[in-house]
Design an enzyme around this catalytic site. Structure first.
Site, mmCIF file in Angstrom:
data_model
loop_
_atom_site.group_PDB
_atom_site.id
_atom_site.type_symbol
_atom_site.label_atom_id
_atom_site.label_comp_id
_atom_site.label_asym_id
_atom_site.label_seq_id
_atom_site.Cartn_x
_atom_site.Cartn_y
_atom_site.Cartn_z
ATOM 1 N N ASP A 85 0.844 -1.183 0.000
ATOM 2 C CA ASP A 85 0.000 0.000 0.000
ATOM 3 C C ASP A 85 0.885 1.240 0.000
ATOM 4 O O ASP A 85 2.107 1.145 0.094
ATOM 5 C CB ASP A 85 -0.967 -0.018 1.191
ATOM 6 N N ASP A 259 -8.125 -7.264 0.884
ATOM 7 C CA ASP A 259 -7.201 -7.571 1.975
ATOM 8 C C ASP A 259 -7.845 -7.185 3.292
ATOM 9 O O ASP A 259 -8.748 -6.350 3.332
ATOM 10 C CB ASP A 259 -5.896 -6.786 1.806
ATOM 11 N N CYS A 297 -11.671 -29.495 7.409
ATOM 12 C CA CYS A 297 -10.648 -28.469 7.174
ATOM 13 C C CYS A 297 -9.262 -29.094 7.336
ATOM 14 O O CYS A 297 -9.006 -29.763 8.344
ATOM 15 C CB CYS A 297 -10.835 -27.314 8.157
ATOM 16 N N CYS A 299 -6.356 -27.634 7.871
ATOM 17 C CA CYS A 299 -5.360 -26.834 8.578
ATOM 18 C C CYS A 299 -4.874 -27.580 9.815
ATOM 19 O O CYS A 299 -5.543 -28.487 10.321
ATOM 20 C CB CYS A 299 -5.933 -25.471 8.959
ATOM 21 N N CYS A 302 -7.313 -27.978 12.834
ATOM 22 C CA CYS A 302 -8.443 -28.897 12.679
ATOM 23 C C CYS A 302 -8.024 -30.354 12.556
ATOM 24 O O CYS A 302 -8.752 -31.250 12.992
ATOM 25 C CB CYS A 302 -9.264 -28.496 11.457
ATOM 26 N N HIS A 328 -5.887 -21.330 10.978
ATOM 27 C CA HIS A 328 -7.231 -21.763 10.582
ATOM 28 C C HIS A 328 -8.015 -20.636 9.910
ATOM 29 O O HIS A 328 -8.635 -20.840 8.858
ATOM 30 C CB HIS A 328 -8.007 -22.270 11.798
#
Length: 366
Positions: A85, A259, A297, A299, A302, A328
């Protein structure tokens, strides 16, 4: 574009460090790191592009030092695309630090040590050139909600003036430059800003000055008609949205990139984003819950741990728990975006969006 479904779009942005399939969510690496998460983990979660912060990296550790060490990619160990940015949002959101704003630039005090500093379009271009980002953003003025119309009009005028100067400034090799349209939800000023920024000519366009406290319905309405005014053959970026509902709504209105710090910030409050709503793991109801956060999930949170264990970590302020929740939540938003793209490609986005929003709404009522 590779596919469209109503106003929703799927496409590809080609950068010096690789292609970015859109819609694309950009995890925020404000200070050259996404908090608690390793770059290789980010890649495994499905991240294709990160966001870095020009304001903070300019002051700490310094963009010249980063350039000396090989640029931001090498410095932070991430070999994929990076968008930086302009630092303008940080300057204008820290309004108490601003000393003066004029047609040449903005003078302010550093949030780190109070020292006087100044941003001009040319300096912001130089900082982002030193950082070596793949996509650089133009310096703009983002006024707060409900400012007098004269103030908003001044912001639009100076944003255009600064964009033209940054467009003429030197930039990095193969570095893309995006312009930012301001104007809040004022139809006349927003249309004027878009027309002026598009006329200058950029590689992509952002809608700035939204998601800063205005009514959500107004925000989505503005996004819908404003996105239609942007070039259809260039990326469209909504700055600062990352909640599941918001992500789906801006995609539905023709946005390609977005974002937000929400996934990691929410994790640090002890909450998890799931397909059945947001879970506050500090709640006693999860003390003996053996289930994962989200069935299916992949990740680490999980696949290896229970809600009960994660609640224990959160309530004991263990950093491991906050890290697992960050992994997660990032995975959730990234997967949501990937699934949205697949739905667009099969002409099923409306049904996908309705299903997800319905599940989230039902969970919120429990």
């Amino acid at each position: 574009m590779t596919a469209t479904d109503g106003a929703a779009r799927a496409g590809v942005i080609r950068t010096a460090h690789g292609d970015v399939a859109t819609p694309a969510f950009m995890p925020v690496g404000t200070k050259a790191t996404v908090k608690t998460v390793d770059p290789e983990e980010l890649r495994a979660l499905g991240t294709t592009i990160l966001l870095g912060n020009t304001y903070h990296l300019h002051f700490r550790p310094g963009d010249e030092l980063i350039a000396e060490l090989g640029g931001l990619h090498r410095f932070m160990g991430w070999d994929g695309p990076i968008l930086t940015d302009s630092g303008g949002f940080q300057v204008f959101s820290l309004r108490d630090t601003i000393a003066a704003t004029d047609d040449d630039g903005v003078t302010f005090r550093s949030v780190y040590d109070g020292a006087a500093a100044r941003f001009t379009p040319e300096l912001v271009a130089e900082i982002q050139r030193n950082l070596g980002s793949d996509i650089a953003m133009c310096l703009d003025i983002c006024p707060p909600v409900d400012v007098p119309r004269a103030t908003l009009e001044q912001a639009v005028r100076r944003t255009t003036l600064w964009a033209a100067r940054q467009r003429a400034a030197s930039r990095g090799d193969r570095q893309l430059l995006f312009g930012i349209a301001q104007g809040g939800s004022d139809p006349e000023l927003r249309r004027r800003s878009i027309a002026e920024i598009v006329e200058i000519g950029f590689d992509g366009h952002a809608l700035g000055g939204l998601a800063i406290g205005e009514d959500r319905n107004v925000m989505f309405e503005t996004t819908a008609w404003a996105a239609e005014l942007l070039p259809s053959d260039k990326p469209r970026y909504f700055m600062g949205i990352g909640d599941p509902e918001g992500v789906l709504e801006v995609i539905a209105r023709g946005i390609d990139m977005f974002d937000c710090v929400l996934p990691t910030r929410t994790a640090r409050t002890g909450s998890a984003l799931t397909w059945d709503g947001r879970l506050n793991l500090r709640n006693a109801r999860y003390a003996r819950d053996p289930r994962p956060l989200d069935e299916g999930c992949p990740c680490p949170a999980c696949t290896r741990f229970s809600r009960a264990y994660l609640r224990h970590l959160v309530n004991q302020n263990e950093l491991f728990g906050l890290r697992l929740l960050s992994l997660h939540n990032l995975r959730f938003v990234l997967q949501l975006t990937t699934d949205a793209r697949a739905a667009i490609e099969t002409n099923g986005f409306d049904a996908f969006r309705a299903d997800v929003l319905g599940r989230l709404a039902a969970a919120a009522q429990e």
